[in-house]
Design an enzyme around this catalytic site. Structure first.
Site, PDB file in Angstrom:
ATOM      1  CG  ASN A  50      -0.444  -0.152   2.492  1.00  0.00           C
ATOM      2  OD1 ASN A  50       0.719  -0.510   2.652  1.00  0.00           O
ATOM      3  ND2 ASN A  50      -1.234   0.132   3.507  1.00  0.00           N
TER       4      ASN A  50
ATOM      5  CE  LYS B  89       7.928 -10.862   0.880  1.00  0.00           C
ATOM      6  NZ  LYS B  89       7.198 -10.173  -0.208  1.00  0.00           N
TER       7      LYS B  89
ATOM      8  CB  ALA C  73       3.963  -6.233  -1.450  1.00  0.00           C
TER       9      ALA C  73
ATOM     10  N   GLY D 155       2.448  -5.520   7.697  1.00  0.00           N
ATOM     11  CA  GLY D 155       1.484  -6.292   6.914  1.00  0.00           C
ATOM     12  C   GLY D 155       0.321  -6.707   7.798  1.00  0.00           C
TER      13      GLY D 155
ATOM     14  CD  GLU E  31       4.437  -0.203  12.975  1.00  0.00           C
ATOM     15  OE1 GLU E  31       3.216  -0.102  13.236  1.00  0.00           O
ATOM     16  OE2 GLU E  31       5.324   0.390  13.591  1.00  0.00           O
TER      17      GLU E  31
ATOM     18  CB  CYS F  83      -2.683  -0.330   8.721  1.00  0.00           C
ATOM     19  SG  CYS F  83      -1.188   0.637   8.718  1.00  0.00           S
TER      20      CYS F  83
ATOM     21  CD  GLU G  10      -6.431  -3.457   8.403  1.00  0.00           C
ATOM     22  OE1 GLU G  10      -5.869  -4.514   8.074  1.00  0.00           O
ATOM     23  OE2 GLU G  10      -5.846  -2.369   8.476  1.00  0.00           O
TER      24      GLU G  10
HETATM   25  P1  ADP Z   1      -1.664  -7.738   2.672  1.00  0.00           P
HETATM   26  O1  ADP Z   1      -2.955  -8.363   3.041  1.00  0.00           O
HETATM   27  O2  ADP Z   1      -1.586  -6.272   2.882  1.00  0.00           O
HETATM   28  O3  ADP Z   1      -1.116  -8.175   1.349  1.00  0.00           O
HETATM   29  P2  ADP Z   1       0.216  -9.480   3.938  1.00  0.00           P
HETATM   30  O4  ADP Z   1       0.475  -9.592   5.391  1.00  0.00           O
HETATM   31  O5  ADP Z   1      -0.321 -10.641   3.222  1.00  0.00           O
HETATM   32  O6  ADP Z   1      -0.683  -8.200   3.795  1.00  0.00           O
HETATM   33  O7  ADP Z   1       1.536  -9.045   3.175  1.00  0.00           O
HETATM   34  C1  ADP Z   1       2.492  -8.137   3.695  1.00  0.00           C
HETATM   35  C2  ADP Z   1       3.869  -8.592   3.265  1.00  0.00           C
HETATM   36  O8  ADP Z   1       4.133  -9.856   3.866  1.00  0.00           O
HETATM   37  C3  ADP Z   1       4.035  -8.798   1.765  1.00  0.00           C
HETATM   38  O9  ADP Z   1       5.347  -8.414   1.389  1.00  0.00           O
HETATM   39  C4  ADP Z   1       3.859 -10.294   1.622  1.00  0.00           C
HETATM   40  O10 ADP Z   1       4.494 -10.829   0.484  1.00  0.00           O
HETATM   41  C5  ADP Z   1       4.545 -10.775   2.876  1.00  0.00           C
HETATM   42  N1  ADP Z   1       4.183 -12.129   3.296  1.00  0.00           N
HETATM   43  C6  ADP Z   1       2.983 -12.739   3.190  1.00  0.00           C
HETATM   44  N2  ADP Z   1       3.049 -13.988   3.680  1.00  0.00           N
HETATM   45  C7  ADP Z   1       4.316 -14.172   4.120  1.00  0.00           C
HETATM   46  C8  ADP Z   1       5.016 -15.252   4.748  1.00  0.00           C
HETATM   47  N3  ADP Z   1       4.427 -16.417   5.026  1.00  0.00           N
HETATM   48  N4  ADP Z   1       6.321 -15.078   5.048  1.00  0.00           N
HETATM   49  C9  ADP Z   1       6.936 -13.924   4.784  1.00  0.00           C
HETATM   50  N5  ADP Z   1       6.336 -12.861   4.216  1.00  0.00           N
HETATM   51  C10 ADP Z   1       5.044 -12.980   3.879  1.00  0.00           C
END
Ligand code: ADP
Length: 491
Positions: free
Chosen positions: A165, A188, A190, A242, A264, A298, A395
């Site tokens: 976002n 890493k 998104a 996330g 966060e 958020c 949310e």
């Molecule tokens: P959103 O619903 O906003 O996409 P996420 O929590 O799914 O929120 O994603 C936030 C970040 O966490 C992204 O960079 C996503 O790729 C990463 N992510 C999601 N699942 C995992 C995981 N199992 N391990 C590490 N990173 C993850």
């Protein structure tokens, strides 16, 4: 900014954007040669392809961060500050390209992308200033005799995970303090919005950040790539922004090697309008708290409580104001509300609205996803949303404002606190006493009084309850990347 954006200009910016992995100071293809598609959510069309990391690439990145750690933590703080200031200036020099790239991959209106580039760069300036102020202490033990020396040291290699976002600012909010504190990192972004962070990697390299200090891994297999890195114990810190379910899973993984964590997570912000509020101010505050980033934040107002005496006037004014906001491609100058980031997000918003209407809410504005290409959902105002509706506890992450009446201060505080989240709440009243009384009683890490936005690099951002752990920005942000070492000296 006022020059219209042509299709040629869009292509030029996308073509120039780096799309490989950034590991040990070099651009590399993924070892298995995998790539992933990056989409423009305003059209649903593919913008470009980016390298898609597998676990082997993850290991390369973490090893590079590990190898660079000892040298980097010994660099003079002033040098680290200068790297950050160079990056701050380069971001401003390249703001036109950075903003357009962000709008193309994420959808937000161009003016908001410019705002984010500026906000993101401010984290670098803020932490450049913090880098040279890391302090310690020297004190006499209470019983006399020995002395305590208190010294701050870099935590070590850090894994940084960011959401789609705010594709730049969520990265600089972590990279700024990590670099200032002397920590190397594997970041890493998104997978939906990797281009902004890859463009930033180029800037960091030019700014003088040494090879291996910042490594950027783009992957569509986040769990598979990141979990072994966390479990290895080579990284000593995880900073994540996330969703709460993913954050919870990562906390469990971190427990094995007892990593330091900053989290966060999700929010469920309440926006409270008392009968003594300045209603025009409250409407503008609600527009900001609800519509910033098209509601995909958020910190977005998720539950709007309005005193029954002012409900009619407030809901009409809000609907009138939101009704004037034009939905469209972020590159068009008149656009105030961009698309949702993908079809899944747009469908989730539609589902939550349908559920609220089924539960008895009344649609005052909007209420249906837009037809045609792209993932658009128009500004929507709902009144009489019952507390059993899903959007009251989940949310929304979209431009939907659910309103509900209240009559009494104590009652509204209890209702505001009736959630497992605790990121931010907003309070509108012209009474200073009431504002402070309510601010102290609401359960959240942040409170906006008569203002619809709280984010500021110089303030400690973060939540309580299931909204997270730790704070980013402010003077505490750097502490998240520092260990305190106590050295006892016999005298
Ligand atoms: P959103 O619903 O906003 O996409 P996420 O929590 O799914 O929120 O994603 C936030 C970040 O966490 C992204 O960079 C996503 O790729 C990463 N992510 C999601 N699942 C995992 C995981 N199992 N391990 C590490 N990173 C993850």
């Amino acid at each position: 900014m006022s020059v219209p954006i042509t299709a040629d200009r869009e292509n030029e910016v996308v073509q120039a954007a780096p799309t490989q992995l950034f590991i040990d100071g070099e651009w590399r293809d993924a070892r298995r040669g995998r790539t992933l598609e990056v989409f423009d959510p305003s059209t649903g069309r593919v913008l470009t392809r980016a390298a898609n990391a597998s676990p082997e690439d993850g290991w390369d990145a973490l090893k590079a961060a590990e190898a660079a750690q000892k040298g980097f933590e010994r660099t003079p703080p002033r040098e680290r500050a200068e790297m950050l200031m160079n990056a701050f200036r380069l971001m401003h020099e390249r703001k036109d390209d950075l903003a357009l790239l962000m709008t193309l991959e994420m959808g937000k209106p161009l003016a908001e992308s410019y705002g984010e580039v500026n906000y993101a760069a401010e984290f670098f300036r803020h932490f450049a200033e913090e880098a040279t102020r890391i302090s310690g202490g020297y004190q006499t033990a209470p019983a006399g005799g020995s002395r305590f020396l208190i010294h701050k040291q870099a935590v070590g290699p850090s894994i940084l995970i960011t959401p789609w976002n705010f594709p730049l600012a969520m990265g600089t909010r972590k990279l700024g303090p990590a670099i200032a504190a002397g920590c190397t990192s594997v970041l890493k972004p998104a997978e939906l919005t990797p281009l902004s962070m890859l463009a930033l990697a180029d800037i960091l390299r030019e700014a003088g950040v040494p090879a291996g200090v910042v490594n950027i891994l783009v992957t569509s297999s986040a769990g598979e790539v990141i979990e072994p890195l966390i479990r290895s114990g080579i990284a000593r810190k995880l900073s994540f922004t996330g969703s709460t379910p993913v954050g919870r899973r990562l906390l469990e993984q971190c427990s094995e090697k007892v990593l330091r964590t900053s989290m966060e997570l999700g929010g469920n912000a309440a926006f409270v309008v008392f009968e003594d509020a300045d209603l025009d101010k409250a409407v503008e505050g609600a527009v900001l708290a609800k519509m910033r980033n098209s509601g995909e934040a958020c910190t977005a107002a998720n539950r709007i409580f309005v005193h029954s005496q002012v409900m009619d006037e407030f809901s009409q004014k809000l609907a009138e104001r939101l009704g004037r906001m034009k939905t469209g491609r972020g590159v068009d100058e008149e656009t105030a509300v961009g698309p949702m980031v993908d079809a899944r997000q747009r469908d989730k918003v539609a589902e939550l609205v349908e559920d609220a209407v089924r539960s008895g809410a009344k649609v005052v504005l909007g209420g249906e996803p837009a037809a045609g290409e792209g993932y658009f959902y128009p500004p929507t105002v709902l009144t009489g949303v019952p507390e059993g509706a899903r959007m009251w506890s989940e949310e929304i992450f979209g431009p939907v404002a659910p309103l509900t009446p209240f009559d009494d201060e104590k009652e509204v505080i209890d209702r505001v606190n009736d959630t497992e989240y605790g990121l931010v709440n907003y309070v509108f009243t012209e009474s200073l006493n009431r504002a402070l009384r309510v601010a102290e009683q609401v359960e959240s890490g942040m409170v906006g009084i008569n203002q619809g936005a709280v984010s500021n690099p110089a303030a400690p951002f973060g939540g309580i309850k299931e909204s997270g752990l730790g704070r980013e920005g402010g003077d505490t942000g750097i502490e998240e990347f520092l260990e305190t070492k106590y050295i006892g000296i016999a005298m």
